[in-house]
Design a protein around this motif. Structure first.
Motif, short mmCIF file in Angstrom:
data_model
loop_
_atom_site.label_atom_id
_atom_site.label_comp_id
_atom_site.label_asym_id
_atom_site.label_seq_id
_atom_site.Cartn_x
_atom_site.Cartn_y
_atom_site.Cartn_z
N ALA A 195 43.92 27.22 74.90
CA ALA A 195 42.78 26.34 74.66
C ALA A 195 43.17 24.93 75.07
O ALA A 195 44.29 24.68 75.50
CB ALA A 195 42.41 26.37 73.19
N GLY A 196 42.23 23.99 74.91
CA GLY A 196 42.56 22.57 75.15
C GLY A 196 42.38 22.20 76.61
O GLY A 196 42.27 23.05 77.48
N PRO A 197 42.33 20.89 76.85
CA PRO A 197 42.05 20.40 78.21
C PRO A 197 43.21 20.68 79.17
O PRO A 197 44.34 20.91 78.74
CB PRO A 197 41.87 18.89 78.01
N ASP A 198 42.89 20.66 80.48
CA ASP A 198 43.93 20.86 81.51
C ASP A 198 44.95 19.73 81.46
O ASP A 198 44.62 18.62 81.05
CB ASP A 198 43.28 20.84 82.90
N PRO A 199 46.17 20.01 81.92
CA PRO A 199 47.17 18.94 81.93
C PRO A 199 46.74 17.81 82.88
O PRO A 199 46.19 18.06 83.94
CB PRO A 199 48.44 19.62 82.44
N THR A 200 46.97 16.57 82.46
CA THR A 200 46.55 15.43 83.28
C THR A 200 47.77 14.88 84.03
O THR A 200 48.91 15.08 83.63
CB THR A 200 45.99 14.31 82.39
N THR A 201 47.49 14.17 85.12
CA THR A 201 48.55 13.53 85.90
C THR A 201 48.25 12.04 85.97
O THR A 201 47.10 11.65 86.18
CB THR A 201 48.57 14.11 87.33
N VAL A 202 49.28 11.21 85.77
CA VAL A 202 49.09 9.76 85.94
C VAL A 202 50.10 9.27 86.97
O VAL A 202 51.10 9.94 87.26
CB VAL A 202 49.29 8.97 84.63
N SER A 251 40.08 20.29 68.52
CA SER A 251 39.51 19.84 67.23
C SER A 251 38.48 18.73 67.43
O SER A 251 37.99 18.17 66.45
CB SER A 251 40.66 19.33 66.35
N GLY A 252 38.18 18.40 68.69
CA GLY A 252 37.17 17.37 68.93
C GLY A 252 37.73 15.96 68.93
O GLY A 252 37.02 14.99 69.16
N ALA A 312 51.55 11.26 67.97
CA ALA A 312 50.59 12.34 68.22
C ALA A 312 51.08 13.57 67.50
O ALA A 312 52.26 13.70 67.21
CB ALA A 312 50.50 12.61 69.72
N CYS A 313 50.14 14.49 67.21
CA CYS A 313 50.60 15.73 66.60
C CYS A 313 49.74 16.89 67.08
O CYS A 313 48.61 16.70 67.52
CB CYS A 313 50.56 15.64 65.07
N GLY A 314 50.32 18.08 66.95
CA GLY A 314 49.56 19.28 67.29
C GLY A 314 48.62 19.60 66.12
O GLY A 314 48.57 18.87 65.12
N ARG A 315 47.91 20.72 66.24
CA ARG A 315 46.97 21.08 65.17
C ARG A 315 47.74 21.35 63.88
O ARG A 315 48.91 21.74 63.93
CB ARG A 315 46.19 22.33 65.59
N ASP A 316 47.08 21.15 62.77
CA ASP A 316 47.75 21.34 61.46
C ASP A 316 47.83 22.83 61.17
O ASP A 316 46.82 23.53 61.09
CB ASP A 316 46.93 20.62 60.39
N VAL A 317 49.06 23.33 60.98
CA VAL A 317 49.23 24.78 60.78
C VAL A 317 48.56 25.25 59.51
O VAL A 317 47.95 26.31 59.45
CB VAL A 317 50.74 25.12 60.74
#
Length: 1587
Positions: free
Chosen positions: A1342-1349, A1461-1462, A985-990
């Motif tokens: 920004a971005g979705p809330d943290p998820t818990t599993v 980024s969708g 996985a990666c964060g947004r491209d700087v």
């Protein structure tokens, strides 16, 4: 101190020898016997006993000659000499009899001694205990165990030195002595700090702890003098070897151990080996030697070995005990039900009990019915049948007609009424009982509640409530003694219904009118009375007995016992229930017999009273328990003129107890000379449900002779009867309980499952079908069906009879001559891995190990608790106050060995509690279910505990063995085939994020500051708050630049470019300014937390270490800290002369600075970041200028930071992300940072939240410690904060900066508490960083809330991730650690093969990003080791990218959410640090999971930390509560870790709150703790070494 020693001497000298004892006057001897009895029952303390005894004996003791009084009081002498007394079978002195006869047959004692002799004394590590926890003054005398297994004779004292050479024990069967010599004396083991300061109470010099060993006083005196002479010489002998490692241990054993404990100072270390811990820290301590002992103990083979195969699966299958193919199986044919003789027809038999009473009351009114005695044994009152009849009529009339509420009669026929009468008032009870029967009310006799919290009292209340009782009858005296409420009424007891109390004494009852007669009916199936019974689990049931059953039972007993009219019977039992009620209240009235009722309180004062009454009244029958026979043996020798020849029947009511046989035999031996005929002893078997099941008939009935059986314990544990032949040690001798009752049908059925008939050689539950049993449990139809309506069937499933049977809960079999044998009770049955053991048998074995010195006779409870799906045996005993720690521990280990040998079963836990603290049952026994309850709740408060989980727990899952690894290539192929994507996985491209970032054009952060100082000179960057919440200091762009310049000027003259400079500042603007000053001057700054002035000893060495390791040539600091670094106090902690140059920057001159330093390339080193990892390793990482700028840019983009923003930071500014946010980000992004030093929260917990509210901050950062301070400190003050207008609704993101798995429980409780102040539940999230990259994940704006599993904790141990539903067993919640930062790439790699893993697979988190650190500066002492941490490549797949290894286990999981980024969002879950994990049994455990379980196990555990040492799991718990609770925790901790993690805890350490070290991020420093433990620096309250 001296007083105690001399008292000890005195006691010992006062032991009269049998010879002396005979010359004492009779009354003195009787009083001594009473005293001894009181002591053994726990009614007086040891001190009280000694005092009273001293008074009694004072006139008869010769003065001691030849002993210098100063010597008697010399408390340093620790002599451990002991009289060895040749065993003589003839002269049975009193001491031999003080054992609990009920639980002792000589055979058994000998078996136990023989079994112990087979074990050479094992070394077991003794628990160490802080002095304050010792409940009594522990006597440190190393007294050898009581060698007198059977008897003692007078013998002179011999010194131990001589003993070792001459061997007086060869012919005397005293294995114990030999053991004792082979034992290396283990030094007293308190904590180091205690042992160096506390004066050890010296032993009672030459104290004799044999059961009041009889010693001739003159012999004592000479021996004492003799010994004293040797004592001073030996005062400097070598200290006792505590390691068990030294080779010359035999030398110690042979000389008297008299070294003064105080002379063994802490500097002694030539006995302990220097051991090394895993980190190479030399350890020289008692602790490590004990662990070594523990390991040696554990190396011995266990009985059932764990079979060697494994299942590499998450379903860690608990090992199911396979039945042993060689175990004995029943071979006999099916038993046939046994019928008693028919119930005879008596012509004038009354139609009901009240009718019998009426007959005798009217025709024989002068005939005596009941004689009551007082505590002196004098008859107080004799109730005649006439009196009984008239008083019952009065009471019946009053109850029915004179008690009313609102003109309605209070009671209707059939209503239940409680009878609350003390045990010394049988007359009032009898009147009340028969009064109720006449009024057709149902009496429910119960115990008198003494306090509001009696053991089991709540359950009695539940019974009364379920029976609908509203009225309680009692006596005037009893009513006055009951606890009262404020109103003066009787208090309502816990769990009891509201009761009306009615006193039945004469003045409250009225005479009925002439024309009133109680209704007389034939005995029907209506309820006559309800008897209470407490089950094994502690619940109380009411057993209903019908009128017809009550009558039939009287009839059957009359026939079986041959009762005739006007016989005299002595009753010692409780007349409210069971045999005491059946013989002494019901059947006696049926036959107009005269009952002499002996109260329990009289028995305690005069155990002979019942025998004297048999003699006085020429009683034909006596009803007793084996305990009463045993007690009378203790006091019998003074009574010459007693005759028991009138007895035709001595009914032993607990004859069903396997151990009654020894009491019967011993009693007969003594009293046969006083006219007791052997054949009159009639054991019987009965239970509340079935009433009398069988009874041995009196001799005149022409019955077969009594039988005895010697059975193999091994066979019994498999429910098979085998007459023992070869293995003489583990046998059970039982006597028969006679024949089946008249008119009854008896069979034996299997205990579990369908009630199949047993075979003839099989033990099962005895069932009885007759008209004389109880009918039901009141109000419990389901249980009633199981117990009272059982239908036994043959193996083919055919019912054996059309009658239903009652289960008696007695385990037994039918022997030859149709005699019934009972070998145990269902209540005491413990099924351990498929084998059955009886609690009474285990008690007997424990008591056969010389108990009199250490524990109280008859005060032992044995029960089983269920841990890890099997029963585990727990033994709890009351310790005598004079037993030393050492002796008690010795006794405990011997008990374990004895039970292990004889029963072939391990004891899970053996606990000793202080005298008189076990919950008592009404008549003095132990309330077992309440004891068990307290044990499980951690409320037993033992003073000694020994847990042996290693021996007992044999059903652990198989240890996992690593499979040969699948190669990385096939892993990828496998994942592709399975449709799994590689976990990447990666964060947004700087590069693609174009923003108006002015700072991007600068390569160096110091250039950004200069640019801001020119462009926006007055823009505020920093604002520091103090504890009051007011602004302590501020800095604008220009101010910061100016201050940095002044620092640079000061440095440039003195240092070269590239020099390292340590910045030792408290959190504030000075720190930031000097940081930039160093960059301006071309130096490399190293931020260091300043030492704590109150705690220099631990904090200063860390400062010194960082300064040295970072090779700093200069320290910049404030004047105050500079003074501190060079102070006298500092010199005690470190070498202050070796500090580099120290400059204080408080008032630097204002000079125009020369040219600023420009680094040639951004790859150059910008600063060093030092931090101590949780594993205690100091690691500094190198941050280049390029990485610094990339880090700032990444955070700016993630959190959308602009000059117009304000953020609040409550973090330590010395390392990691805390440092970056505090010192770098504001300068780069231009936003204003409100800085809250975390230390200030200690004096003002609301400081941070108030600041957030006041400045309406949208983004804030804190640490876990800050969050914890807020939840603990402000949890109850949210209302007050709201009134101060604290409002947190402005917060969009509150991020916890951490380098660990997110602490969900803490973040959730924080959100919950502050929801009231407007905090959005979505706001709180965590970040993740580590040494190789300080910021990998940050929630951002920004971005979705943290998820818990939720993942399966068992799968995690096998390095797998299995997602489960919330709330499923073994589930563990994991929260995502925030969003991956822009420019950061993350992949999950296999720790062994370094190949990439698939989605939702557990592996090491690898990271690639422009702001990775470039390497370790040095890892203290391990420079070359960690090069691959920063530059490593995958072994397969993308083999080009360079990654850094974080050292953390985690997994990536693609979620259904979309990110900015969708794209589908990939969540990173961090499970824990690889360095921290524990490898146990082939599986990987995360300490935090075990710690969470432990903290949950008891309310007093404040914090917990675990680590391993030599493959043992060590659990350290902080106790928040009284030290008495310390030992309660041992069992609870062991239980919970077994249940939830399938691990056996090796050592449990209980410490004070705050002992577990925690770093600035709030993480536990487990390795520091480990080193502290091994170096014996924790000052623990208690250390338990589990066997």
């Amino acid at each position: 101190m001296a007083e105690r020693t001399s008292a000890g001497l005195l006691t010992m000298m006062m032991e009269p020898t049998p010879a002396v004892a005979m010359t004492l006057p009779a009354e003195v001897r009787e009083k001594l016997a009473e005293l001894e009895l009181e002591l053994s029952e726990g009614d007086i303390t040891q001190k009280g006993y000694e005092k009273k005894r001293g008074k009694l004996l004072a006139p008869y003791i010769p003065q001691i000659q030849g002993v210098d009084p100063s010597l008697q009081i010399d408390n340093r002498i620790q002599a451990s000499s002991q009289a060895v007394i040749p065993g003589s079978k003839h002269n049975k002195s009193r001491a031999a009899n003080t054992r609990d006869e009920r639980f002792r047959s000589d055979l058994h004692t000998e078996a136990v001694q023989a079994a112990l002799a087979k074990y050479k004394e094992r070394k077991m590590p003794m628990p160490s205990k802080r002095r304050s926890v010792l409940v009594q003054s522990s006597v440190e005398a190393c007294t050898p165990p009581d060698t007198s297994s059977a008897s003692e004779d007078e013998g002179s004292l011999r010194r131990q030195g001589r003993l070792a050479t001459s061997t007086p024990y060869q012919g005397h069967g005293h294995p114990a002595v030999e053991h004792w010599f082979n034992r290396v004396i283990q030094g007293s083991s308190t904590s180091s700090s205690a042992s160096s300061t506390s004066s050890h109470p010296g032993g009672r010099s030459v104290t004799n702890t044999t059961a009041h060993a009889a010693l001739n006083a003159n012999a004592t005196a000479t021996a004492l003098a003799d010994l004293m002479a040797h004592t001073q010489l030996d005062n400097h002998s070598a200290p006792p070897d505590v390691t068990g490692l030294s080779e010359n241990s035999s030398i110690h054993a042979e000389r008297p151990q008299v070294a003064s404990v105080r002379s063994i100072s802490r500097s002694y270390n030539y006995n302990t080996r220097v051991m090394e811990t895993a980190d190479g820290v030399p350890v020289n301590s008692r602790v490590s030697s004990k662990i070594q002992q523990l390991l040696n103990t554990l190396k011995r083979p266990k009985r059932p070995p764990l079979r060697e195969f494994f299942l590499d699966d998450f379903e860690e299958l608990l090992d199911v005990q396979q039945p042993d193919p060689n175990q004995p199986k029943p071979e006999g044919q099916l038993m046939s039900p046994l019928e008693g003789e028919p119930l005879g027809v008596v012509t004038n038999w009354p139609p009901s009990l009240p009718a019998a009473l009426q007959r005798w009351g009217t025709t024989q009114p002068k005939s005596p019915c009941l004689t009551a005695l007082d505590n002196a044994g004098k008859p107080v009152y004799t109730l005649t049948y006439g009196k009984l009849w008239t008083r019952c009529q009065k009471l019946a009339y009053t109850l029915l007609n004179k008690l009313s509420t609102r003109n309605e009669p209070l009671l209707m026929p059939g209503d239940r009424v409680a009878l609350v009468f003390p045990n010394n008032d049988p007359v009032m009870f009898m009147v009340a009982f028969y009064g109720c029967l006449l009024a057709e009310l149902v009496p429910v006799p119960i115990e008198v509640p003494l306090t509001r919290k009696d053991a089991g009292s709540q359950q009695i209340g539940f019974l009364l409530g379920s029976c609908g009782v509203t009225l309680a009858l009692t006596t005037d005296a009893c009513q006055k003694g009951l606890p009262k409420a404020q109103t003066g009424e009787v208090a309502t007891f816990k769990g009891w219904p509201r009761l009306l109390w009615f006193v039945t004494d004469g003045k409250h009852v009225v005479k009925p009118p002439k024309d009133w007669h109680p209704p007389m009916r034939e005995a029907s199936n209506d309820i006559a009375y309800i008897e209470y019974k407490t089950s094994k689990e502690g619940s109380t049931m009411g057993i209903t007995v019908s009128h017809s059953a009550m009558l039939a039972h009287c009839h059957a007993l009359t026939q079986a016992c041959g009762y005739t009219e006007a016989e005299t019977i002595t009753n010692v039992l409780d007349f409210k229930r069971e045999a005491g009620l059946w013989h002494g209240v019901l059947t006696s009235v049926m036959n107009r017999m005269h009952v002499i009722s002996i109260p329990y309180s009289l028995m305690k004062v005069n155990p002979l009273s019942w025998i004297q009454k048999v003699h006085t009244y020429k009683a034909q029958v006596a009803v007793v328990k084996s305990r009463d026979m045993h007690w009378s043996l203790l006091a019998q020798r003074d009574q010459r003129d007693i005759s028991l020849s009138s007895l035709r029947m001595l009914i032993v009511a607990d004859g069903a107890n396997p151990w009654s046989i020894s009491s019967c035999d011993a009693f007969l031996n003594v009293f046969q000379a006083r006219g007791l005929r052997p054949e009159v002893i009639c054991p019987c078997a009965s239970t509340s449900e079935a009433m009398t099941v069988a009874i041995r008939r009196p001799p005149e009935m022409g019955v077969p002779p009594p039988g005895k059986a010697v059975l193999s314990m091994g066979g019994l544990s498999h429910s098979v009867i085998r007459v023992d032949t070869e293995e003489k040690l583990s046998v059970l001798t039982v006597q028969d309980v006679g024949q089946v009752m008249p008119g009854a049908l008896v069979c034996v059925v299997r205990v579990e499952g369908t009630p199949y008939l047993c075979q003839t050689d099989e033990v099962g539950e005895i069932c009885i079908s007759s008209g004389t049993t109880g009918v039901a449990y009141y109000g419990l139809p389901g249980m009633t069906k199981n117990i009272f309506e059982t239908i036994p069937v043959t193996l083919s499933g055919v019912p054996i009879s059309d009658r239903s049977f009652t289960r008696t809960s007695l385990l037994g079999f039918i022997g030859p001559d149709s005699l019934v044998f009972v070998v145990g009770k269902m209540d005491g049955l413990m099924v351990v891995s498929g084998r059955r053991h009886n609690a009474d048998d285990v008690v007997a074995t424990a008591l056969a190990v010389e108990p009199m010195k250490f524990v109280y006779r008859g005060r032992i409870a044995v029960f089983s608790v269920s841990v890890l799906r099997d029963e585990r045996i727990v033994v709890v005993a009351e310790q005598r106050p004079d037993a030393s720690e050492e002796d008690s521990f010795q006794w405990m280990s011997r008990v374990l060995q004895a039970i292990d040998s004889i029963h072939q079963v391990g004891v899970y836990c053996l606990a000793l509690v202080p005298a008189n603290t076990l919950p008592k049952a009404p008549l003095g026994g132990i309330h077992i279910s309440e004891t068990k309850q307290r044990f499980l709740e951690g409320a037993l408060h033992p003073c000694n505990v020994l847990m042996c989980p290693h021996t007992c727990v044999t059903n652990l899952p198989k240890p996992r063995q690593k499979q040969p690894e699948v190669g990385p290539a096939s892993m990828i192929v496998g994942n592709l085939v399975a449709g799994k994507r590689i976990a990447q996985a990666c964060g947004r491209d700087v590069a693609q994020l174009e923003d108006n970032d002015q700072a991007r054009k600068f390569l160096y952060i110091q250039d950004v500051l200069q640019w801001r100082a020119q462009a926006t000179p007055d823009h505020p960057l920093f604002l520091v708050l103090n504890a009051k919440g007011t602004v302590a200091s501020t800095a604008s762009c220009l101010q910061l630049h100016k201050r940095a310049e002044r620092v640079a000027v000061a440095l440039m003259g003195r240092l070269n470019t590239g020099d390292h400079v340590a910045l030792v500042y408290p959190p504030g603007i000075d720190l930031i300014a000097t940081f930039y000053g160093c960059l301006y001057a071309g130096c490399v700054p190293v931020t260091v937390r300043p030492p704590h002035p109150q705690n220099l000893a631990t904090t200063l060495p860390t400062v010194k270490m960082i300064v040295e390791v970072s090779k700093s040539v200069c320290i910049l600091t404030t004047q105050a800290i500079m003074k501190l670094l060079k102070s006298k106090e500092a010199a005690a902690a470190v070498d202050v002369k070796s500090w580099p140059m120290v400059l204080d920057t408080d008032d630097l001159p204002r000079k125009k600075s020369p040219q600023m330093y420009k680094p040639p390339t951004p790859e150059m080193l910008a600063y060093l970041d030092f931090s101590v990892s949780t594993t205690g390793i100091l690691a500094g990482v190198k941050m280049s200028h390029a990485a610094t700028s990339a880090l700032c840019r990444s955070i700016k983009l993630q959190c959308e930071l602009y000059p117009s923003r304000q953020i609040a930071i409550c973090l330590d500014p010395y390392c990691g992300l805390g440092f970056a946010l505090w010192c770098l980000c504001s300068v780069y992004s231009g936003h204003q940072s409100i800085l809250v030093p975390p230390l200030e929260l200690e004096s003002n917990a609301s400081l941070w939240l108030a600041a957030v509210s006041q400045y309406k901050v949208r983004v804030t950062f804190c640490s876990y410690s800050v969050m914890e301070m807020c939840t603990k400190g402000l949890g109850s003050q949210t209302e007050a904060l709201r009134l101060r207008n604290v409002n947190l609704s402005c917060v969009r993101t509150c991020m916890v900066v951490a380098e660990e798995r997110p602490r969900i429980a803490l973040t959730q409780s924080f959100s919950k508490i502050f929801k009231d102040l407007g905090l959005s539940p979505r706001a709180v999230s965590t970040t993740f960083g580590c040494r190789v990259n300080v910021a990998i994940c940050l929630q951002g704006t920004a971005g979705p809330d943290p998820t818990t599993v939720y993942v399966d904790m068992r799968a995690l141990r096998h390095d797998r991730v299995r997602l489960v539903e919330r709330g499923s067993p073994h589930s563990l919640p994991l929260m995502e650690s925030g969003k991956i930062l822009p420019g950061v790439k993350v992949i999950i790699a296999n720790t062994e093969t370094k190949g990439p893993l698939g989605d939702s697979h557990l592996g090491e988190v690898w990271v690639s990003s422009p702001h990775n650190a470039t390497g370790y500066y040095t890892v203290y002492g391990e420079e070359a080791l960690h090069a691959d941490h920063f530059s490593t490549k995958l072994s397969f797949g993308d083999t080009q990218t360079v990654w850094a290894r974080t050292g953390y286990l985690g997994f990536l999981r693609r979620t259904e959410l979309t990110d900015a980024s969708g794209e589908r969002h990939d969540a990173l879950y961090v499970v824990g640090s690889l360095d921290e994990t524990l490898e146990l049994r082939g599986m990987r455990y995360h300490p935090i999971d075990i710690e969470t379980s432990v903290i949950r196990s008891h309310k007093s555990i404040a914090e917990c930390a675990v680590f391993t040492w030599t493959n043992l799991l060590v659990v350290v718990v902080e106790l928040e509560g009284s030290e008495q609770e310390a030992l309660d925790l041992v069992a609870l901790v062991t239980n919970v870790v077994l249940e939830e993690h399938y691990l056996i805890v090796g050592v449990v350490v209980v410490v004070d709150p705050g002992v577990i070290p925690i770093n600035s991020r709030g993480e536990k420093q487990r390795m520091h703790l480990r080193d502290g433990f091994l170096a014996d620096q924790l000052d623990p309250i208690y250390v338990a070494y589990n066997m």
